[in-house]
Design a protein around this motif. Structure first.
Motif, short mmCIF file in Angstrom:
data_model
loop_
_atom_site.label_atom_id
_atom_site.label_comp_id
_atom_site.label_asym_id
_atom_site.label_seq_id
_atom_site.Cartn_x
_atom_site.Cartn_y
_atom_site.Cartn_z
N ARG A 97 0.83 -1.09 -0.13
CA ARG A 97 0.12 -0.57 -0.25
C ARG A 97 1.09 1.22 -0.04
O ARG A 97 1.60 1.78 0.59
CB ARG A 97 -1.33 0.02 1.29
CG ARG A 97 -2.08 1.21 0.82
CD ARG A 97 -3.03 1.42 2.53
NE ARG A 97 -3.99 2.23 2.17
CZ ARG A 97 -4.95 2.84 3.02
NH1 ARG A 97 -4.58 2.03 3.37
NH2 ARG A 97 -5.39 4.02 2.54
N THR A 115 -3.42 1.52 -3.80
CA THR A 115 -3.74 3.18 -2.96
C THR A 115 -5.11 3.73 -2.02
O THR A 115 -5.07 4.31 -1.50
CB THR A 115 -3.71 3.82 -3.79
OG1 THR A 115 -5.01 3.77 -5.55
CG2 THR A 115 -2.59 3.99 -5.19
N ARG A 116 -5.95 2.85 -2.30
CA ARG A 116 -7.09 2.49 -1.20
C ARG A 116 -7.42 1.42 -0.75
O ARG A 116 -7.52 0.45 -1.35
CB ARG A 116 -8.42 3.25 -2.56
CG ARG A 116 -8.44 4.83 -2.27
CD ARG A 116 -9.35 5.37 -3.11
NE ARG A 116 -9.51 6.92 -2.69
CZ ARG A 116 -8.64 7.13 -3.94
NH1 ARG A 116 -7.81 6.84 -4.97
NH2 ARG A 116 -8.78 8.68 -3.73
N GLU A 123 -9.34 -1.54 -3.21
CA GLU A 123 -9.16 -1.66 -4.06
C GLU A 123 -8.52 -3.92 -4.05
O GLU A 123 -8.37 -4.44 -4.58
CB GLU A 123 -7.59 -1.61 -4.99
CG GLU A 123 -8.15 -0.01 -5.13
CD GLU A 123 -6.31 0.79 -5.48
OE1 GLU A 123 -5.55 0.06 -5.68
OE2 GLU A 123 -6.64 1.98 -5.04
N THR A 166 -8.73 8.81 1.17
CA THR A 166 -7.02 9.84 0.53
C THR A 166 -6.31 8.56 -0.05
O THR A 166 -6.02 7.67 -0.18
CB THR A 166 -6.76 9.22 1.92
OG1 THR A 166 -7.58 10.43 2.78
CG2 THR A 166 -5.49 10.04 1.78
N PRO A 167 -5.82 9.54 -1.08
CA PRO A 167 -4.81 8.84 -2.59
C PRO A 167 -3.74 9.00 -1.87
O PRO A 167 -3.65 10.37 -0.99
CB PRO A 167 -5.81 9.82 -3.65
CG PRO A 167 -5.71 11.17 -2.95
CD PRO A 167 -6.42 10.81 -1.63
#
Length: 411
Positions: A335, A360-361, A364, A399-400
């Motif tokens: 991550r 990234t989240r 996923e 949040t990316p």
């Protein structure tokens, strides 16, 4: 592009960390610094002072190119497991070197000790079991076993916390058959357990936290031991949430869990062994604060960190079965919390050789490792003021990766 890894907590990022990152880049001639950083909760079983997003900003502002989250199932573990998880991530990212601070400062000390331990593994393990049976904690039993093995050998001092971690980093490299090259830097001035800030520009994270938790804002007393960006980000966080996280914020929640879970449920929690939950249940009824509770619970056999980690797993409802399931097999994902332009370029160049999914989240991928992280992040958010909790709970999903554009590094 050549990448060097650092394994960190940045709780908070201070001048010693800046020196470490500066030296790591210089000594390894790295194009990219990859920081594998613990998330909401840390290796000693305590909450991070500020969120992982705020600490990611600190790291990126001071020279990190990629910030990768070390999952809860590794970040809240004894040194051996903590190190294995972090080294696994760096290995998967095709990192060339890993650079760590130590009280030794000589990498030969670590490689010599590893060879010695491997050669005497059976005897070493026997000594450990003997000393545990005598009532010693696992870390103390390891130290005694090590001392019994090498009374006349001039080997690495494993009573020092950073030497211990460094040894386990090198041990993990060997276990993974990784081509990572270990590099160590001598720790400067402040030592890991120093409790107070002195006049020097480098202080321990422990002393900085003590100061912040003692007086919160204003932060002027720490301004000479942290980079300017850390100072402003700490100030920003406190102004927004009116909090620097510590165990006292979570103690009422822990107390509720201890008083309402059955003995069978507490025994199923990770690190719940030998009836330890009976001691916790007994003393939480009288203790009015977490520090008082810990003082009552601590014994020769169970270290402060060991008990604190068990308390954390009770708080987050993390079971033995879950940890076993989450950590078996290969690393399931990586991550990304943040990146610089250099970090983004590195990923673009290297991604074909990285076989593990990069996310990234947390939406996923579906995996027990990530499920534990989601629950831990939710627990962490419960310390915020009520009107801020909904936003904080949503933050981890929305949040990316934090991205910065940086033409040149700050050193």
């Amino acid at each position: 592009m050549k990448a060097t890894g650092v394994i960190v907590e940045y709780n908070p990022f201070h001048n010693g960390h800046f020196y470490h990152m500066q030296e790591a880049r210089k000594q390894t001639n790295a194009d990219v610094i990859i920081a594998v950083m613990s998330g909401s909760f840390l290796q000693r079983g305590e909450p991070a002072l500020v969120s992982k997003w705020q600490r990611t900003k600190m790291a990126l502002a001071c020279g990190a190119d990629l910030v990768i989250e070390l999952p809860y199932a590794y970040s809240t573990q004894k040194a051996e497991t903590f190190a294995f998880g972090a080294i696994s991530i760096l290995h998967s990212l095709r990192t060339k070197d890993v650079c760590f601070g130590s009280e030794s400062g000589q990498i030969e000390d670590f490689t010599k000790l590893l060879a010695f331990i491997i050669e005497n593994q059976v005897t070493y393990n026997g000594y450990i079991q003997q000393y545990i049976k005598e009532g010693n904690s696992y870390p103390k039993a390891c130290a005694l076993a090590y001392k019994a093995l090498q009374p006349n050998e001039d080997l690495l001092d494993l009573s020092k916390p950073n030497n211990i971690l460094g040894f386990h980093y090198i041990q993990a490299i060997q276990q993974l058959d990784s081509d990572l090259t270990p590099v160590t830097i001598l720790r400067k001035q402040a030592q890991y357990h120093d409790q107070t800030i002195n006049k020097h520009s480098i202080a321990s994270a422990t002393s900085i936290r003590n100061e912040l938790l003692k007086q919160a804002c204003p932060l002027s007393s720490i301004s000479h031991v942290v980079p300017e960006t850390t100072y402003h980000l700490l100030q920003e966080y406190y102004e927004k949430y009116n909090i620097f996280h510590n165990w006292e914020h979570y103690y009422p929640l822990l107390k509720y869990r201890l008083l309402t879970l059955s003995n069978e449920q507490l025994e199923a929690i990770y690190e719940g062994e030998e009836g330890l939950h009976h001691r916790l249940k007994k003393h939480c009824q009288a203790a009015q604060s977490f520090s008082e509770f810990m003082t009552l619970v601590k014994t020769k056999r169970y270290t402060w960190n060991r008990i604190q980690r068990y308390c954390l797993h009770i708080l987050t409802n993390t079971t033995k079965e879950e940890i076993e399931e989450a950590t078996k097999g290969d690393l399931p994902y990586i991550r990304i919390l943040g990146m610089s332009e250099q970090g983004r370029q590195y990923l673009n160049i290297t991604k074909k050789r990285i076989v593990i999914p990069m996310i990234t989240r947390p939406t996923e991928i579906n995996h027990p490792l990530l499920s534990i992280d989601k629950r831990a992040t939710a627990c962490y958010a419960l310390a915020y003021p009520p009107e801020k909790q909904a936003d904080a709970l949503h933050e981890d999903y929305a949040t990316p990766p934090i991205q910065i554009k940086q033409e040149s590094h700050p050193f």
